[in-house]
Structures are given as C-alpha cells and as structure tokens.
Design a protein around this motif. Structure first.
Motif, PDB file in Angstrom:
ATOM      1  N   GLY A   1      -0.151   0.512  -5.441  1.00 16.75           N
ATOM      2  CA  GLY A   1      -0.827   0.307  -4.157  1.00 16.75           C
ATOM      3  C   GLY A   1      -1.506   1.571  -3.675  1.00 16.75           C
ATOM      4  N   GLY A   2      -0.870   2.720  -3.918  1.00 16.21           N
ATOM      5  CA  GLY A   2      -1.469   4.000  -3.549  1.00 16.21           C
ATOM      6  C   GLY A   2      -2.762   4.258  -4.294  1.00 16.21           C
TER       7      GLY A   2
ATOM      8  N   GLY B   1       0.797  -1.233   0.000  1.00 17.62           N
ATOM      9  CA  GLY B   1       0.000   0.000   0.000  1.00 17.62           C
ATOM     10  C   GLY B   1       0.820   1.269   0.000  1.00 17.62           C
ATOM     11  N   THR B   2       2.146   1.129   0.141  1.00 18.27           N
ATOM     12  CA  THR B   2       3.012   2.315   0.110  1.00 18.27           C
ATOM     13  C   THR B   2       3.627   2.527  -1.263  1.00 18.27           C
ATOM     14  OG1 THR B   2       4.842   0.970   0.980  1.00 18.27           O
ATOM     15  CG2 THR B   2       3.538   2.210   2.581  1.00 18.27           C
ATOM     16  N   GLY B   3       3.324   1.655  -2.232  1.00 15.40           N
ATOM     17  CA  GLY B   3       3.841   1.798  -3.592  1.00 15.40           C
ATOM     18  C   GLY B   3       2.953   2.666  -4.462  1.00 15.40           C
ATOM     19  N   ILE B   4       3.335   2.812  -5.733  1.00 10.08           N
ATOM     20  CA  ILE B   4       2.570   3.666  -6.653  1.00 10.08           C
ATOM     21  C   ILE B   4       1.218   3.038  -6.992  1.00 10.08           C
ATOM     22  CG2 ILE B   4       2.481   4.565  -9.018  1.00 10.08           C
ATOM     23  CD1 ILE B   4       5.359   5.312  -8.806  1.00 10.08           C
TER      24      ILE B   4
ATOM     25  N   GLU C   1       1.987   6.001   7.188  1.00 10.08           N
ATOM     26  CA  GLU C   1       1.411   6.957   8.151  1.00 10.08           C
ATOM     27  C   GLU C   1       0.907   8.210   7.443  1.00 10.08           C
ATOM     28  OE1 GLU C   1       0.798   6.461  11.222  1.00 10.08           O
ATOM     29  OE2 GLU C   1       2.157   4.900  11.956  1.00 10.08           O
ATOM     30  N   GLU C   2       1.695   8.716   6.493  1.00 10.27           N
ATOM     31  CA  GLU C   2       1.300   9.934   5.765  1.00 10.27           C
ATOM     32  C   GLU C   2       0.032   9.700   4.955  1.00 10.27           C
ATOM     33  OE1 GLU C   2       4.752  10.927   3.493  1.00 10.27           O
ATOM     34  OE2 GLU C   2       5.783  11.902   5.176  1.00 10.27           O
ATOM     35  N   ARG C   3      -0.042   8.549   4.292  1.00  9.48           N
ATOM     36  CA  ARG C   3      -1.230   8.255   3.475  1.00  9.48           C
ATOM     37  C   ARG C   3      -2.467   8.073   4.356  1.00  9.48           C
ATOM     38  NH1 ARG C   3       1.136   4.460  -1.556  1.00  9.48           N
ATOM     39  NH2 ARG C   3       2.317   6.194  -2.471  1.00  9.48           N
ATOM     40  N   ALA C   4      -2.296   7.399   5.475  1.00 11.97           N
ATOM     41  CA  ALA C   4      -3.423   7.201   6.385  1.00 11.97           C
ATOM     42  C   ALA C   4      -3.888   8.538   6.964  1.00 11.97           C
ATOM     43  CB  ALA C   4      -3.029   6.245   7.510  1.00 11.97           C
TER      44      ALA C   4
ATOM     45  N   PRO D   1      -2.121   4.807 -13.223  1.00 12.15           N
ATOM     46  CA  PRO D   1      -2.596   4.040 -12.060  1.00 12.15           C
ATOM     47  C   PRO D   1      -4.093   4.204 -11.791  1.00 12.15           C
ATOM     48  CG  PRO D   1      -0.463   4.985 -11.572  1.00 12.15           C
ATOM     49  CD  PRO D   1      -0.866   5.531 -12.920  1.00 12.15           C
ATOM     50  N   ASP D   2      -4.634   5.392 -12.053  1.00 13.30           N
ATOM     51  CA  ASP D   2      -6.064   5.621 -11.815  1.00 13.30           C
ATOM     52  C   ASP D   2      -6.948   4.721 -12.681  1.00 13.30           C
ATOM     53  OD1 ASP D   2      -5.489   7.478  -9.918  1.00 13.30           O
ATOM     54  OD2 ASP D   2      -6.101   9.230 -11.095  1.00 13.30           O
TER      55      ASP D   2
END
Length: 270
Positions: free
Chosen positions: A21-22, A16-19, A46-49, A235-236
């Motif tokens: 995965g994001g 979940g911290t990859g491109i 942590e930043e994404r959450a 990615p979208d």
C-alpha cells in the motif's frame, strides 16, 4: 497532456499503511495525484501523509477499518471536505491471518473453518465495502478508475492458505462482474480492473519465505523455483502497472487482471 499523469486526480488507497500500500501511495503521488491513505494504523497514515505534504505533494490520513462501513463513510466525507471529489480507489487492504493457515501436518477435515471464513471475508468484503462507499463518490465525480488487488493465489492452488485463496478468487469474480455492471451503467466513465502481484516480501509473509539469518525457507525456495525470473518482486515494480490502470492511458481497459509476477502464473514448472 501526459496520458499517464494523475495530476488533478484524488485517489483513495485502502491498506495504505502496509508495505505494498505504501508503494501504491508513493506511485500516485509521483504521478502527480492527491492521495487518501486509509488504514487502521493512525500513526503510520499520519506520518506518510506528513512526509508527502512536506515534499510539496497532497495527501490526507484516513483512519478506518475496511470492514466497518460507518468508518468508511466518515473517511469518504473527510476526503470530500478536503478535496471536493474522489476520482479513484485502490483496494489494497487484505491479507492473511494465522487462523486461516492449514499446516501440512494438520487434518484437512478438521481445519479452522472460522479462521478460513474470516480471511476470506477480509479479502472479499474488505474490497466490496470500500467500493460501495468510495465508488459512490466516484460516480458523482462522473469519471474514475477502481483497482482491486488480486493474487497468484487466485490463479493457482497455493497450499496452506485456503481462506486467502478463496478470498482472492472471489475478488477476481467480483472484478469482472462489477466491471461489466459499471460499463452497462456508466459506459466508459468508470472502470474496474485488478492488479495481481506475484510474490513480494511483506511483513505478513517475510517469515514464511525467508530465514532471519538470510536465505529462503523451503516455501520460499518453492516460490523461486516456480518463478522464471528466479527472485521475489520489489514493491516499486508494481507502480507502473498501477498508475497505468488509474490513468487515462488505460481508458479502454476494464475487467482486466494484470499479473506482475515474474512469470509465476504462466510457468508450468517444467
């Protein structure tokens, strides 16, 4: 109720911290779901959450290596303590490493076997182990969806990256086998499918496919030539297929591999 909604569902995304995965994390939140962002990069998770929470969504950072069952178990307990259940899993962790690459000028009979094995293990066992851990929680919830990440490398012989090819081909085999076993044991309650992205620019492949000054490398040109849409994916563009597989809209779908590839997998090159 919207069949495509993930409202009320708690879904864990490994990698979940990859491109990519994001993008998966964002897709789940946009569809109303609660997400566990699992990866080795604590700061990114942590930043994404925090960014999701600040916008009114629900997310939790989970720091774990997908090859470490003890860390995965701890992550599972953290999710259950926060949200009480797990409804879905996206096995997005995986990728390639320099030791798993065979260059054209290298002897095919002297390849780095340990490197190839390490890459294959990451992609295969890095999918199986999280499924064993988080899938158990899904079975206790009683209903859910697991999405593995396949690849064009499992559909075609893509040069240089044998370990990755073998790992993703094994993931395809596992997806079908496990989907059947889930069906026999849980009926239509727990499903497993795979999303097979075409070529998307990530941190791992950017230098392989594009030049720093702009334009494509020779390998990038070959990919574009093999892709009827004549471009890389964004990615979208994976979001819709992922949400569909995680949602009740795909409740009669299991063991499927959905290609989001601009036609790469079906084009014969002529």
């Amino acid at each position: 109720m919207d069949q495509f909604s993930l409202s009320g569902k708690v879904i864990v995304v490994t990698g979940g911290t990859g491109i990519l995965g994001g993008a998966f994390v964002d897709a789940i939140v946009e569809a109303g779901g609660t997400v566990g962002i699992l990866g080795r990069q604590a700061q990114v998770a942590e930043e994404r959450a925090a960014a999701i929470t600040a916008k009114g969504g629900e997310a939790i950072a989970l720091v774990a290596d997908v090859m470490n069952q003890e860390q995965l178990e701890q992550a599972k307990e953290k999710v259950l303590a926060a949200f009480g259940k797990i409804d879905g899993l996206v096995n997005a962790a995986g990728g390639n490493m320099p030791d798993g690459v065979l260059q054209p000028d290298e002897d095919v009979f002297s390849m780095n076997m340990d490197g190839m094995r390490k890459v294959m293990d990451l992609n295969l066992w890095g999918t199986l182990l999280p499924t064993q851990v988080f899938g158990k929680a899904i079975s206790q919830t009683g209903k859910g969806s697991i999405v593995n990440i396949s690849s064009m490398n499992s559909k075609r012989a893509i040069t240089k990256v044998l370990g990755y090819n073998m790992g993703k081909a094994a993931v395809d085999c596992y997806t079908q086998w496990f989907a059947v076993e889930l069906g026999k044991r849980y009926g239509d309650k727990i499903r497993m499918n795979a999303l097979a992205p075409g070529f998307f620019l990530t941190e791992q492949n950017r230098n392989l496919l594009t030049k720093p000054e702009g334009g494509y490398t020779e390998r990038g040109e070959l990919v574009i030539r093999q892709t009827p849409f004549k471009r890389f994916g964004s990615p979208d563009e994976l979001k819709g297929a992922l949400v569909w597989l995680l949602s009740d809209a795909s409740q009669f779908v299991t063991g499927a591999m959905i290609c989001v590839d601009g036609g790469f997998s079906i084009f014969g090159g002529v």
